[in-house]
Each structure stands twice: as structure tokens, then as C-alpha cells.
Enzyme design. Structure first.
Site, short mmCIF file in Angstrom:
data_model
loop_
_atom_site.label_atom_id
_atom_site.label_comp_id
_atom_site.label_asym_id
_atom_site.label_seq_id
_atom_site.Cartn_x
_atom_site.Cartn_y
_atom_site.Cartn_z
N GLY A 70 0.82 -1.21 0.00
CA GLY A 70 0.00 0.00 0.00
C GLY A 70 0.85 1.26 0.00
O GLY A 70 0.51 2.27 -0.63
N THR A 71 1.97 1.22 0.70
CA THR A 71 2.83 2.40 0.77
C THR A 71 3.34 2.77 -0.62
O THR A 71 3.25 3.93 -1.05
CB THR A 71 4.01 2.14 1.73
N ASN A 133 -7.69 4.18 8.98
CA ASN A 133 -7.13 3.00 9.64
C ASN A 133 -7.32 2.99 11.14
O ASN A 133 -7.40 1.93 11.75
CB ASN A 133 -5.64 2.88 9.29
N GLN A 161 -7.63 0.26 3.73
CA GLN A 161 -8.38 -0.29 4.87
C GLN A 161 -9.82 -0.62 4.52
O GLN A 161 -10.47 -1.38 5.23
CB GLN A 161 -8.36 0.69 6.06
N SER A 181 -3.72 -2.93 -0.57
CA SER A 181 -2.62 -3.69 0.05
C SER A 181 -3.10 -5.11 0.36
O SER A 181 -4.17 -5.29 0.94
CB SER A 181 -2.18 -3.00 1.34
N ALA A 182 -2.30 -6.11 0.00
CA ALA A 182 -2.72 -7.50 0.16
C ALA A 182 -2.88 -7.91 1.62
O ALA A 182 -3.81 -8.64 1.97
CB ALA A 182 -1.71 -8.43 -0.52
N THR A 219 11.21 -7.31 -11.81
CA THR A 219 10.51 -8.59 -11.92
C THR A 219 9.45 -8.66 -10.84
O THR A 219 9.75 -8.45 -9.66
CB THR A 219 11.51 -9.75 -11.78
N CYS A 306 4.81 4.14 15.43
CA CYS A 306 5.66 4.23 14.24
C CYS A 306 6.50 2.97 14.18
O CYS A 306 6.38 2.09 15.03
CB CYS A 306 6.50 5.51 14.26
N1 PLP Z 1 -2.71 3.11 3.89
C1 PLP Z 1 -3.40 2.78 4.98
C2 PLP Z 1 -4.69 3.46 5.27
C3 PLP Z 1 -2.91 1.80 5.84
O1 PLP Z 1 -3.61 1.48 6.95
C4 PLP Z 1 -1.68 1.18 5.55
C5 PLP Z 1 -1.09 0.18 6.47
O2 PLP Z 1 -1.19 0.28 7.65
C6 PLP Z 1 -0.99 1.56 4.39
C7 PLP Z 1 -1.54 2.53 3.58
C8 PLP Z 1 0.33 0.96 4.02
O3 PLP Z 1 0.17 -0.32 3.42
P1 PLP Z 1 1.40 -1.34 3.41
O4 PLP Z 1 1.56 -1.83 4.81
O5 PLP Z 1 0.98 -2.42 2.47
O6 PLP Z 1 2.59 -0.60 2.90
#
Ligand code: PLP
Length: 363
Positions: A70-71, A133, A161, A181-182, A219, A306
Site C-alpha cells: 500500500g505504501t 485505519n 483499509q 494492500s494484500a 521482476t 511508528c
Molecule cells: N494506507 C493505509 C490506510 C494503511 O492502513 C496502511 C497500512 O497500515 C498503508 C496505507 C500501508 O500499506 P502497506 O503496509 O501495504 O505498505
């Protein structure tokens, strides 16, 4: 008694279908870019996963770009916007940290983007998450998207989320990019996706072999992507099970409120995810609450740990006006596999802890 895992928003338990699919893909030979039979087989696995992930959010499969999570999906969507972007004050760090110079849009005391005060004039992009979240509060994404598009802005939505917990419809939200995000939907950590509406819409974070149509070179993580696809497919089939959790969530609120321990439920009046509770206990630091509950057999989280595990005030709760109480809230998040007895046990343990704290202070 085994610990009750009530931290699904941090990471959800891996679904057996995802684990099995991952194990099979891990031992399959072949780079998806290779033209031989093994390569084509690997590519077919990725394309199947692309369809499964797209189906979860009602998007065309050829718009799904796989990322490392997700990041990265958020970072890819926001790449190049800098000071020309605005985001809601409750966005995850995966959005905030990528836009250090951006304009911050206010939220109401219930943690909903304040549409009346959201000034997006002069911006090129606005980012608003679908569900928060920490509080689970659902945001008026389609409304802000309509307004932003009328003004010619790009719209990004972090649906990390929300996906799998409530229906997420890429077409109906009418956003330009959407992050997934998986590991929040029962897949593995370290894989995610950005759904991209236009053909030439994002600026790659780095260059290389041009995989994922040039948007994400490297890849691809075949086992992770295959497992993400399997998780997305079962999340889509299981979506109804989540709507049963509203009643369970509200039962926990009733139990804690009727004990009159002074707890605060954040985002109480707003539409929220069925599985998330943000509970504050004024005067008691979040980490103290988390540690006491861990000892009692309940895994919950502080609003905003954090990566070092240090707990500070939650930016989300600060934006909602919680003030000093922003460092005194915990997040409880669960899923369909959570038993009602585990949540009742949590509520009883929380009440007992709060009473012990207040009698210790009174003594
Ligand atoms: N965005 C939200 C709202 C999240 O809660 C999170 C993870 O806590 C992320 C992004 C980041 O996802 P990832 O852990 O797959 O990098």
C-alpha cells in the site's frame, strides 16, 4: 487461553487459500517476462491475479499495477505532485510523508473530511482515503472527486483499509488512482496494487525493465501477487460476512459505555467500518493500555505506533480535536473469524483495567 488477535487493521490473518496459492507459485519456475512456456505460465498466473484484484474493486483488469504494498501504491500515485497536492488531515503516513509540502484539508470532530472547508483551489491533485485505519470512519470520496474533477484536479484514494471490509467500487467512486494492500485482506505482506484510470497517468518511482506497462519496473513478486489474487477472490466472496460485524461492534460499545468508565469512542456519529473501534481512556497513555491488554490476552494497538514501536499522539485524533487525549486511545480491529466471546472478553478486561487504574489513582 490463546491471545485474541484484535489488530486486523495492522495486518489480517493470512487466508488459507492465499497461503496455498503462494506455496504453489513459489516453486513454479519462470520469469513472467520470458517467452518460453514456463515464462508464459508465470505470466498467466499474474494475469489471473490481476483479474481477481480488479474484480474486488470493480475495475478493469488492465488498470491494475502491482506494487510492493500500500505504501508504494500511494507513493506511485502521488509521485511528482509535491506542493500541488492537498490531502485530508487524517491520511496515513504513506500519503502524508510523500507530500511534505502539500495543503492539509480539515476534518470534522467525527473524523470526516469537512467538505465545506475543503479548499482545493489551485491544486492539481487531492488525496482522500476511503476508510481511516484508526477510527474506521468512511470518507465522502465520491463527493470530493466530483468537485475535484469539475475543477480539473486528479483524485487519489487510499482504499487500503476499506477493501474487503465494505464494497469498494472504483468506477462509482470515480477516482483516478486507488491504492490497495494484500495484507489487509488476508494476503501476504509486501504486495499491493495501484488501480490507475488513464493509460498515461502516473510517474514511475523508478525506471528499469519496463514491467507493469512501465509504471513499475522490476521482476514482479509472483508468489505474493498470486496470493494477493487468491485473497482478493475470497474477500470478494466473503464481503457479506463483514456486515454482520456492525452488531458485534455496537455490542462492545454498549458494554463499555454501560460500565461508565469514562471511555471515549472516536468517530461515533460517522459512518464507519464494521470492524474498527477507536477507544480513548483519558489520563491513561495508549501504550499502558496496550500493554495491560496484551497481558490480559488481547492484542490491540495504539492509534499510531511508528516503525520503532514508539507511541506518539495520533495525528488522526489530533485533527479531530482530541488534544491531549490523542495519545490515550487504542484501536481494536477484528474480522469475521473473531468470536463474539473474544470481543466480550476484551470489553470485560478493558473495563476491569480502567476501574483498577481509577481506584489506584484515588487511593
Ligand atoms: N494506507 C493505509 C490506510 C494503511 O492502513 C496502511 C497500512 O497500515 C498503508 C496505507 C500501508 O500499506 P502497506 O503496509 O501495504 O505498505
Amino acid at each position: 487461553m490463546p491471545t485474541a488477535y484484535l489488530d486486523w487493521n495492522a495486518s489480517s490473518p493470512v487466508r488459507p487459500e492465499a497461503a496455498e496459492a503462494m506455496a504453489r507459485a513459489l516453486v513454479a519456475a519462470g520469469n513472467p517476462a520470458s517467452v518460453h512456456n514456463a515464462g508464459r505460465a508465470a505470466r498467466a498466473l499474474i494475469e489471473k491475479a490481476r483479474e481477481q484484484v480488479a474484480a474486488l474493486v470493480n475495475a478493469p483488469a488492465d488498470r491494475v499495477v502491482f506494487t510492493s504494498g500500500g505504501t508504494e501504491a500511494n507513493a506511485l500515485a502521488l509521485s511528482g505532485f509535491g506542493a500541488d497536492a492537498a490531502y485530508s488531515a487524517i491520511e496515513h503516513d504513506a500519503v502524508r510523508a510523500n507530500l511534505p509540502e502539500a495543503r492539509v484539508l480539515p476534518v470534522t470532530a467525527d473524523g470526516v473530511l469537512d467538505l465545506e472547508r475543503a479548499d482545493i483551489a489551485g491544486m492539481k491533485l487531492v488525496a482522500v482515503m476511503l476508510a481511516n485505519n484508526e477510527t474506521g470512519v468512511i470518507q465522502p470520496v465520491a463527493e470530493i472527486a466530483a468537485r475535484a474533477h469539475a475543477a480539473g484536479l486528479r483524485v487519489h484514494c487510499d482504499a487500503v483499509q476499506a477493501a474487503g471490509k465494505i464494497l469498494v467500487d472504483f468506477a462509482a467512486l470515480d477516482v483516478d488512482t486507488l491504492a490497495l494492500s494484500a495484507h489487509k485482506i488476508g494476503g501476504p505482506m509486501g504486495v499491493g496494487a495501484l488501480v490507475v484510470r488513464e493509460k498515461r497517468a502516473v510517474t514511475p518511482l523508478w525506471l528499469g525493465g519496463g514491467q507493469e506497462r512501465g509504471w513499475r519496473s522490476g521482476t514482479p513478486n509472483l508468489p505474493g501477487i498470486v496470493a494477493f489474487g487468491a485473497a482478493a477472490e475470497s474477500a470478494r466472496r466473503e464481503i457479506d460476512a463483514w456486515s454482520k460485524l456492525y452488531a458485534v461492534r455496537d455490542h462492545v460499545i454498549d458494554m463499555v459505555e454501560s460500565a461508565a468508565i469514562g471511555a471515549i469512542f472516536y468517530g461515533r456519529k460517522a459512518p464507519r467500518l464494521p470492524n474498527t473501534l477507536s477507544i480513548g481512556l483519558p489520563g491513561v497513555p495508549a501504550h499502558t493500555q496496550v500493554m495491560a491488554l496484551d497481558l490480559a490476552g488481547y492484542a490491540v494497538s495504539a492509534g499510531s505506533a511508528c516503525s520503532s514501536g514508539k507511541v506518539g499522539p495520533s495525528a488522526t485524533l489530533l485533527a479531530m480535536g482530541a488534544g491531549d487525549n490523542a495519545a490515550e486511545a487504542i484501536r481494536v480491529s477484528f474480522g469475521p473469524a473473531t468470536q463474539a466471546a473474544q470481543l466480550e472478553g476484551f470489553a470485560a478486561a478493558y473495563i476491569e483495567f480502567a476501574r483498577r487504574r481509577s481506584s489506584a489513582r484515588a487511593a
